[in-house]
Design a protein around this motif. Structure first.
Motif, short mmCIF file in Angstrom:
data_model
loop_
_atom_site.label_atom_id
_atom_site.label_comp_id
_atom_site.label_asym_id
_atom_site.label_seq_id
_atom_site.Cartn_x
_atom_site.Cartn_y
_atom_site.Cartn_z
N ASN A 139 140.33 -3.67 3.63
CA ASN A 139 140.80 -3.26 2.36
C ASN A 139 140.84 -4.56 1.57
OD1 ASN A 139 142.51 -2.58 0.00
ND2 ASN A 139 143.23 -0.89 0.86
N THR A 186 145.86 -10.41 -5.45
CA THR A 186 145.26 -9.68 -4.34
C THR A 186 145.19 -10.27 -2.94
OG1 THR A 186 143.88 -7.80 -4.08
CG2 THR A 186 142.83 -9.72 -4.64
N PHE A 193 151.25 -3.42 3.40
CA PHE A 193 150.17 -2.55 3.47
C PHE A 193 150.50 -1.50 4.66
CE2 PHE A 193 146.01 -0.86 5.23
CZ PHE A 193 145.51 -0.31 4.17
N VAL A 237 144.42 -5.52 -1.80
CA VAL A 237 145.98 -4.97 -1.82
C VAL A 237 146.72 -5.83 -2.50
CG1 VAL A 237 147.95 -4.77 0.05
CG2 VAL A 237 145.29 -4.63 0.75
N ASP A 245 144.65 5.18 -2.40
CA ASP A 245 145.00 4.01 -3.42
C ASP A 245 144.24 4.39 -4.70
OD1 ASP A 245 144.25 0.54 -3.08
OD2 ASP A 245 145.17 1.65 -4.60
#
Length: 579
Positions: free
Chosen positions: A437, A420, A445, A440, A551
């Motif tokens: 965030n 991630t 992104f 991801v 998301d």
């Protein structure tokens, strides 16, 4: 070892004998010399005291789900069952605890609802009945190994307690996979050694985790397999998984008595595995139950040099005599001065195998176990996973000018085993009020709430099982009002809610809506049962067109509904998450 079963009926309340209260009594079993008087001065050889359990309130708990080895973006559900084996209805307090990485999300679900770790629920179960409790584990793209423990305590008999453990290990970010192939907790001898001699990461699963035909073991550097005294030694799915792992360049340390005998002796449960034993363990089975329990290493061997011990009596000894099967294998332990062999190692150029015909737990000296484990780690070239490389930013280019309210951020993939990324965006280079965030899962992104005529700064860092990398360089860009569209065109004439794109999606999608004038906006997502999943927007917004990213990494596949309320305008649409 002497075993003797003794049955004695204790009078129950109201019976012909004296009344007893079960929870106030203990059973004491004493062993003494035959013919000796059993008095206060008697020579007692051994004694044990046990709690006398009332038959009214007895319960057990078990996990009915296999352990999981999976990509850290995949949530897993484990079912635990509490069985009321007592004579009366009982109520149980339920608690969930977790040992694993920060960032993992857990909860448990009973007939009363869903609860986080640390919050107690109570369930009532009739005599002879059971209740199913689902434990949900979501690693949230954070690599690692975790164990969820569900515990119960009887309300009517607090001494009646139990627990069940479910374990999850990510396919990346873990150096050593420890397979618990038995039920007596002998795997702790392996993990205790690793804790003392290896600075890298390891994860523990039961053998059930290898029963999934799609299990991916390819990123583990070493698998340790502790057999104990459990039969069968193997089932076909386990052999298939281990063969695939070794063919791919993995390394195996397997230990336990009776492995060869279960595969080759008449009546053995694992005779199908003879080819694996010969061609992958590179061992030939000679006989069962060696008469020699003094085990010596081979001078100059990288694993057993100057090692000598007597196999301990942790359980009945039934050691295997083995020998190298081919030129790839070498003897590393002998019984006494030999020639009978107790252990071998093999190197094929593709993989390494170390095989002890005894259990690691049968070696009584901690320092010897630690030395062997350290040497096995070195022999197999196992190295702790390093922190990931710092991401290199790609787009938008540094100092770029963007004439849109959304842009796709792109960076290079970091090495190695990254699960991630952490993305930050702010209108100041100090990132004091940044949009963040931390999950991801890819190297792109999409952000869709940029304001016009603003300067922005952004940066990224990467995560693997060893931790977070440093942040990337900080890049900047500015947004500009589009010059090809006049102000009248920029302001929508009507309220609208567009279909999300993409649809179906995994794991994120964009929801677009338009406001004809300024309104307080609420944008929510619901599951198919009407339960609110998340509120994406709850703020007053000016007239304009808005793109909101949803998301769903933490959600299960299925149909979801998104709904908007803005003044007198309301609308809903369906979207499909497919994982």
């Amino acid at each position: 070892m002497i075993n003797k079963t003794v049955n004695y009926t204790i009078p129950i309340p109201g019976g012909p004998g004296p009344d007893i209260i079960f929870d106030s009594c203990h059973v004491v079993v004493m062993v003494y010399k035959v013919g000796s008087p059993l008095t206060s001065n008697a020579d007692i050889q051994q004694a044990v005291q046990m709690t006398l359990i009332s038959p009214d309130y007895v319960a057990t708990i078990a996990s009915t789900s296999p352990d999981v080895i999976s990509e850290s973006g995949n949530p897993a559900d484990f079912e635990m069952v509490i069985y009321n084996e007592g004579l009366l209805t009982d109520k149980y307090d339920i608690d969930l605890s977790f040992d694993g990485p920060a960032g993992w999300i857990l909860d448990y679900t009973t007939t009363n609802g869903t609860f986080p770790p640390g919050q107690t629920d109570s369930v009532e179960v009739n005599s002879g009945d059971s209740t199913v409790i689902t434990v949900s584990v979501n690693p949230n793209w954070f690599d690692g190994a975790g164990a969820a423990t569900l515990e119960f305590t009887s309300r009517n008999n607090p001494g009646n307690q139990g627990s069940a453990v479910s374990r999850y290990v990510s396919t990346t970010g873990i150096d050593v996979l420890v397979v618990d192939a038995e039920q007596d907790d002998y795997t702790t001898f392996v993990t205790d050694c690793l804790d003392r001699v290896y600075p890298g990461s390891y994860g523990v699963v039961s053998r059930s985790a290898l029963h999934d035909a799609a299990v991916d073991l390819s990123n583990f550097q070493l698998i340790t397999w502790s057999q104990g005294t459990t039969f069968p030694v193997f089932v076909p799915a386990e052999v298939n998984a281990l063969q695939t792992f070794l063919d791919g360049g993995g390394n195996l340390f397997i230990n336990g008595q009776d492995i060869g005998s279960d595969i080759f002796e008449p009546g053995g449960f694992s005779q199908f595995a003879q080819g694996f034993y010969n061609n992958y363990l590179h061992a030939n089975y000679v006989a069962n139950a060696s008469n020699f329990f003094l085990i010596n290493g081979i001078d100059g061997d990288p694993i057993t040099d100057e090692i000598s011990f007597v196999a301990g009596l942790i359980y009945d000894k039934s050691l295997d005599k083995i020998e190298p099967f081919d030129a790839d294998a070498t003897s590393i332990f002998t019984y006494g001065a030999g020639p009978d062999v107790a252990g071998i190692r093999a190197s094929t150029g593709t993989y390494n195998v170390v095989y002890f015909g005894i259990g690691l737990e049968q070696i009584g000296q901690q320092e010897i176990r630690d030395t062997l484990m350290q040497r096995i780690i070195n022999f197999n070239g196992v190295m702790p996973l390093q922190l990931p490389s710092v991401p290199n930013l790609i787009a938008p280019a540094n100092s770029a000018v963007i004439d849109s309210s959304s842009t796709l951020f792109v960076w290079e993939e970091s090495q190695s085993q990254v699960s991630t990324y952490w993305f930050e965006l702010d209108t100041t280079d100090q990132f004091t009020t940044a949009y963040v965030n931390t999950s991801v899962p890819d190297i792109t992104f999409l952000y869709s709430n940029l304001q016009y005529d603003k300067s922005y700064w952004w940066r990224v860092k990467a995560y693997n099982g060893a931790g977070w990398s440093e942040f990337s360089d900080v890049w900047t860009f500015t947004t500009d009002t589009p010059v090809s569209v006049d102000d009248e065109q920029l302001t929508p004439r009507v309220f609208s809610l567009d279909q999300n794109y993409p649809n179906p999606f995994n794991p994120s999608t964009i929801i677009t809506y338009s406001l004809a004038n300024e309104e307080k906006v609420s944008l929510k997502v619901y599951d198919i049962m009407g339960g609110e999943v998340i509120e994406l927007v709850n703020v007053k917004q000016a007239a304009g067109k808005y793109n909101i990213e949803f998301d769903a990494s933490n959600l299960s596949s299925g149909l979801y509904i998104y709904s908007i309320n803005a003044g007198d305008f309301s609308a809903s649409k369906k979207m499909i998450l497919i994982k």
